[in-house]
Design a protein around this motif. Sequence first.
Motif, PDB file in Angstrom:
ATOM      1  N   SER A 191       0.765  -0.937   0.305  1.00  0.00           N
ATOM      2  CA  SER A 191       0.142   0.230   0.054  1.00  0.00           C
ATOM      3  C   SER A 191       0.728   1.379   0.162  1.00  0.00           C
ATOM      4  N   GLY A 192       1.527   1.530   1.117  1.00  0.00           N
ATOM      5  CA  GLY A 192       2.186   3.072   1.113  1.00  0.00           C
ATOM      6  C   GLY A 192       3.867   2.425   1.322  1.00  0.00           C
ATOM      7  N   HIS A 193       4.317   1.056   1.336  1.00  0.00           N
ATOM      8  CA  HIS A 193       6.261   1.228   1.554  1.00  0.00           C
ATOM      9  C   HIS A 193       5.761  -0.800   1.151  1.00  0.00           C
ATOM     10  N   HIS A 194       6.788  -0.077   0.064  1.00  0.00           N
ATOM     11  CA  HIS A 194       7.105  -1.409  -0.825  1.00  0.00           C
ATOM     12  C   HIS A 194       7.519  -2.323   0.640  1.00  0.00           C
ATOM     13  N   GLY A 195       8.357  -2.543   1.590  1.00  0.00           N
ATOM     14  CA  GLY A 195       8.505  -3.238   2.483  1.00  0.00           C
ATOM     15  C   GLY A 195       7.755  -3.482   3.736  1.00  0.00           C
ATOM     16  N   GLY A 196       6.790  -3.097   3.281  1.00  0.00           N
ATOM     17  CA  GLY A 196       5.336  -3.068   4.665  1.00  0.00           C
ATOM     18  C   GLY A 196       4.781  -4.410   5.200  1.00  0.00           C
ATOM     19  N   TRP A 197       4.394  -5.459   3.402  1.00  0.00           N
ATOM     20  CA  TRP A 197       4.513  -6.804   3.414  1.00  0.00           C
ATOM     21  C   TRP A 197       5.034  -7.770   4.371  1.00  0.00           C
ATOM     22  N   ARG A 198       6.593  -7.248   5.007  1.00  0.00           N
ATOM     23  CA  ARG A 198       7.097  -8.193   5.817  1.00  0.00           C
ATOM     24  C   ARG A 198       7.597  -7.148   7.097  1.00  0.00           C
ATOM     25  N   TYR A 254      11.350   5.433  -3.916  1.00  0.00           N
ATOM     26  CA  TYR A 254       9.968   5.482  -4.811  1.00  0.00           C
ATOM     27  C   TYR A 254       9.754   3.877  -3.422  1.00  0.00           C
ATOM     28  N   ALA A 255      10.081   3.493  -3.343  1.00  0.00           N
ATOM     29  CA  ALA A 255       9.653   1.914  -2.967  1.00  0.00           C
ATOM     30  C   ALA A 255       9.472   2.128  -1.369  1.00  0.00           C
ATOM     31  N   ILE A 256      10.237   3.616  -0.604  1.00  0.00           N
ATOM     32  CA  ILE A 256       9.837   3.926   0.466  1.00  0.00           C
ATOM     33  C   ILE A 256       8.623   4.982   0.896  1.00  0.00           C
ATOM     34  N   GLY A 257       8.806   5.460  -0.173  1.00  0.00           N
ATOM     35  CA  GLY A 257       7.444   6.955   0.108  1.00  0.00           C
ATOM     36  C   GLY A 257       8.807   8.143   0.330  1.00  0.00           C
ATOM     37  N   PRO A 258       8.894   9.094  -0.295  1.00  0.00           N
ATOM     38  CA  PRO A 258       9.261  10.215  -0.603  1.00  0.00           C
ATOM     39  C   PRO A 258       9.536  11.043   0.664  1.00  0.00           C
ATOM     40  N   LEU A 259       8.249  11.283   1.107  1.00  0.00           N
ATOM     41  CA  LEU A 259       8.388  12.316   1.964  1.00  0.00           C
ATOM     42  C   LEU A 259       8.420  12.240   3.799  1.00  0.00           C
ATOM     43  N   ARG A 260       9.408  12.228   4.394  1.00  0.00           N
ATOM     44  CA  ARG A 260      10.693  12.058   5.420  1.00  0.00           C
ATOM     45  C   ARG A 260       9.467  13.166   6.340  1.00  0.00           C
TER      46      ARG A 260
END
Length: 443
Positions: free
Chosen positions: A21-28, A365-371
């Motif tokens: 959904s928002g982070h490509h590592g989120g499902w892990r 792009y995989a982790i979301g650009p806005l910190r």
Amino acid sequence: MKSQRSRQIKLAAYVMAGPVSGHHGGWRYPSARTDILSLDYYQEIGRQLEAGLFDMLFIPDILAVPHKFRNSAASQLIHGALGALRLDPVVVLTAVATATKRLGLASTISTSYIEPFQLARSLATLDHLSAGRAAWNIVTSFQPAEAANFGQAGLPDKNQRYDRADEFLSVACKLWESWQQDAVVLDKTTPLFADPAKVRAISHKGEWFDVEGPLNVSRPPQGRPVFIQAGASDRGKDFAAKWAEVIFVTHSSITSAQAFYRDIKERVARHGRNPDDVHVLLGVVPVVGETLAIAQEKQALLDRLTSPEAGLSTLSYHLDIDLSEFPLDEVLPAIAPPGVQGHYKEVAELSQKQGLSLSEIGTRYAIGPLRDFNGTGAEVARTLKRWFDERACDGFMVQMPYLPGGIEDFTRLVVPELQTLGVFRSAYEGPTLRDQLGLSLPD
């Protein structure tokens, strides 16, 4: 225009019916649920969002497993990326409707691969069964991979797709209006189920569609679903200004978000509509913790669970360009991508400002650009309020970094802070999604 004091932040949750959904590592992430094919998973998401008084659950969709990167679907499937798996959003939202009472239910459906009658019937059904909570994210599709799944050799050009979409929406609206609001009588004695004088054919004959009508579902509770759009090209923004009531955008800086906001509101006014009736929602991926250190630890773990290839694979799909053909250690070149213009502008802005290599862009792009939206609940709420107050948006499309824990973090830590700041509701406004968004029934 509404006064600054009367404005309230709108919140939608961006949740894919799949692994990311928002982070490509989120499902892990260790606490992320893996039963993404279960009914309970989506119903629990709906219950949590409703407890947090969110306006709607928004489910994006695509109609192919992307295989642009290296001309293979392997990177998507290995990393559980953007399109590795997607359930049908209308079916998922119908299940969520049974577990909620007020939460809006927004489904992405492409105008390129469905007929107006079928779409109008499906969303009218969802609006009835949910007592007026349906929304439609309107897309025209841009990927040859999707066209190939529907027996098409290729896609029409962008202008033709938007021309078709314009007529598609006109036909769908006629179908929803083919029953007057009080057409269903249900008089058992007479008998009179529905008044024939209040149900009419539409007899539409156009360039793209010939549809007789009427619809075989009575007028929806909301008149028609709430319209959502995310066009970022000039034609896309004009289409959104003409039709949309919610516009979803992504920006890497408050300056670019403000420029888009001003532009779209001016376009809305030129179409003879009230700019206050169109809500611009900014996509954010907040990582929230009880302390700043906890939020930073969560972010660091999430980042370790993804790879540049996951981001580049998804970005290749969005831009419709195989980014593996460019040197990974150099900056993103100036290109004219045939895909989503908004995503290219977002990453190009990052690349130019920070000198990021293509590999680094893939990671971002995989982790979301806005910190800027990470931290404690109070810190995240203050940042959201600042972007809202400075007219960069009317609210936020919250992309949860992991599920369902990301929702629980946000509703428990951020929502109360927004309420304390006086910019978010303490109770739902009414039974329908239009009530929550402050939108009247369509004429």
